[in-house]
Design a protein around this motif. Structure first.
Motif, mmCIF file in Angstrom:
data_model
loop_
_atom_site.group_PDB
_atom_site.id
_atom_site.type_symbol
_atom_site.label_atom_id
_atom_site.label_comp_id
_atom_site.label_asym_id
_atom_site.label_seq_id
_atom_site.Cartn_x
_atom_site.Cartn_y
_atom_site.Cartn_z
ATOM 1 N N HIS A 1 0.829 -1.212 0.000
ATOM 2 C CA HIS A 1 0.000 0.000 0.000
ATOM 3 C C HIS A 1 0.860 1.257 0.000
ATOM 4 N N ARG A 2 1.918 1.273 0.814
ATOM 5 C CA ARG A 2 2.736 2.478 0.982
ATOM 6 C C ARG A 2 3.828 2.637 -0.072
ATOM 7 N N GLY B 1 -11.088 -7.149 2.886
ATOM 8 C CA GLY B 1 -11.309 -7.992 1.723
ATOM 9 C C GLY B 1 -10.282 -7.776 0.631
ATOM 10 N N TRP B 2 -9.130 -7.200 1.003
ATOM 11 C CA TRP B 2 -8.101 -6.874 0.020
ATOM 12 C C TRP B 2 -6.836 -7.695 0.226
ATOM 13 N N GLU C 1 -4.553 -3.888 -2.613
ATOM 14 C CA GLU C 1 -4.238 -2.694 -1.830
ATOM 15 C C GLU C 1 -3.241 -1.798 -2.559
ATOM 16 N N ALA C 2 -2.295 -2.404 -3.273
ATOM 17 C CA ALA C 2 -1.332 -1.613 -4.038
ATOM 18 C C ALA C 2 -2.030 -0.798 -5.119
ATOM 19 N N ILE C 3 -3.116 -1.343 -5.651
ATOM 20 C CA ILE C 3 -3.858 -0.642 -6.706
ATOM 21 C C ILE C 3 -4.862 0.348 -6.113
ATOM 22 N N ILE C 4 -5.643 -0.103 -5.142
ATOM 23 C CA ILE C 4 -6.716 0.732 -4.589
ATOM 24 C C ILE C 4 -6.168 1.912 -3.792
ATOM 25 N N LEU C 5 -5.143 1.666 -2.979
ATOM 26 C CA LEU C 5 -4.602 2.720 -2.123
ATOM 27 C C LEU C 5 -3.310 3.321 -2.663
ATOM 28 N N GLU D 1 5.836 -1.185 -9.971
ATOM 29 C CA GLU D 1 6.872 -2.186 -9.704
ATOM 30 C C GLU D 1 6.414 -3.182 -8.647
ATOM 31 N N ILE D 2 5.695 -2.712 -7.655
ATOM 32 C CA ILE D 2 5.184 -3.621 -6.626
ATOM 33 C C ILE D 2 4.192 -4.608 -7.227
#
Length: 230
Positions: free
Chosen positions: A143-144, A167-168, A173-177, A186-187
């Motif tokens: 996410h960060r 539910g992630w 989370e890498a995409i949504i947040l 890259e992540i």
């Protein structure tokens, strides 16, 4: 040669002073439990010398404060790697969680410190422990945008498809947040390479690809499509 009694007085007095028999009470050792708050605060400050001294004096390496935080968790929050190394060498338990469900590994996922991650991994932490959101250390790192941290922790047996309380997965989370730039792209690539399920949707049935397209993250969408995302 005859020794007279008065000649023995200095010797007797010296022996009495050494033994404490002249009414002097020997100093009592400090209760080691009283050192426990000090070691947590010293770890939070990154004061390695003080931490080592407190350990020598009997402080509990796994002591907890009012929030159930340990010295190791405090050191991880401040990214005090040398302090964490000393605590782990002294037997610190990396899995102990505080009242917010944080521990050293989970905190390192937030801070993104690869050096701290490597130190904590030496203590064989439980990779399945989750934070207050039900996420493993991988998810907040994704996410960060902590690219190097994600790269490093994916070398372990951490579950790349773990689903948190929202539910992630780490991929979602890498995409949504995330912000869709180079770091999160890259992540996403790293997660796909590690075997992440590119079609594992959120609770509403929205897939990673759909989320990427909604946000206009073209580079991420291309990576997902190449990996078979629908």
């Amino acid at each position: 040669m005859t020794i007279k009694r008065w000649q023995l007085i200095p010797t007797v007095l010296a022996l009495l002073l050494v033994s404490g028999s002249l009414g002097q009470t020997p100093a009592k050792p400090m209760n080691s439990a009283s050192l426990d708050p000090e070691i947590i605060e010293a770890a939070a400050r990154g004061d390695l010398a003080e931490v080592q001294d407190l350990l020598r004096r009997g402080a509990n390496v796994n002591a907890r404060d009012a929030t159930r935080r340990t010295a190791l968790t405090a050191a991880a929050r401040g990214d005090h790697v040398a302090v964490a190394r000393a605590l782990i060498a002294a037997g610190a338990d990396p899995d102990l969680q505080d009242s917010n469900r944080n521990n050293a590994l989970l905190v390192s996922g937030e801070t993104g410190s690869v050096a701290m991650l490597r130190e904590v991994l030496r203590a064989n932490p439980d990779l399945t422990r989750t934070n207050r959101f039900g996420g493993t250390a991988l998810i907040p790192a994704a996410h960060r945008g902590h690219v190097e941290y994600v790269r490093e922790i994916l070398k372990t047996k951490i579950d790349v498809d773990h689903v948190n309380n929202l539910g992630w997965t780490a991929l979602l989370e890498a995409i949504i947040l995330g912000e869709g730039g180079a770091r999160h792209t890259e992540i996403v690539r790293l997660l796909i390479a590690a075997g992440a399920d590119v079609n594992l949707a959120d609770r509403e049935g929205v897939t990673p690809l759909a989320h990427a397209k909604r946000r206009g993250y073209a580079a991420i969408a291309r990576l997902l499509e190449r990996a078979g995302a629908r």
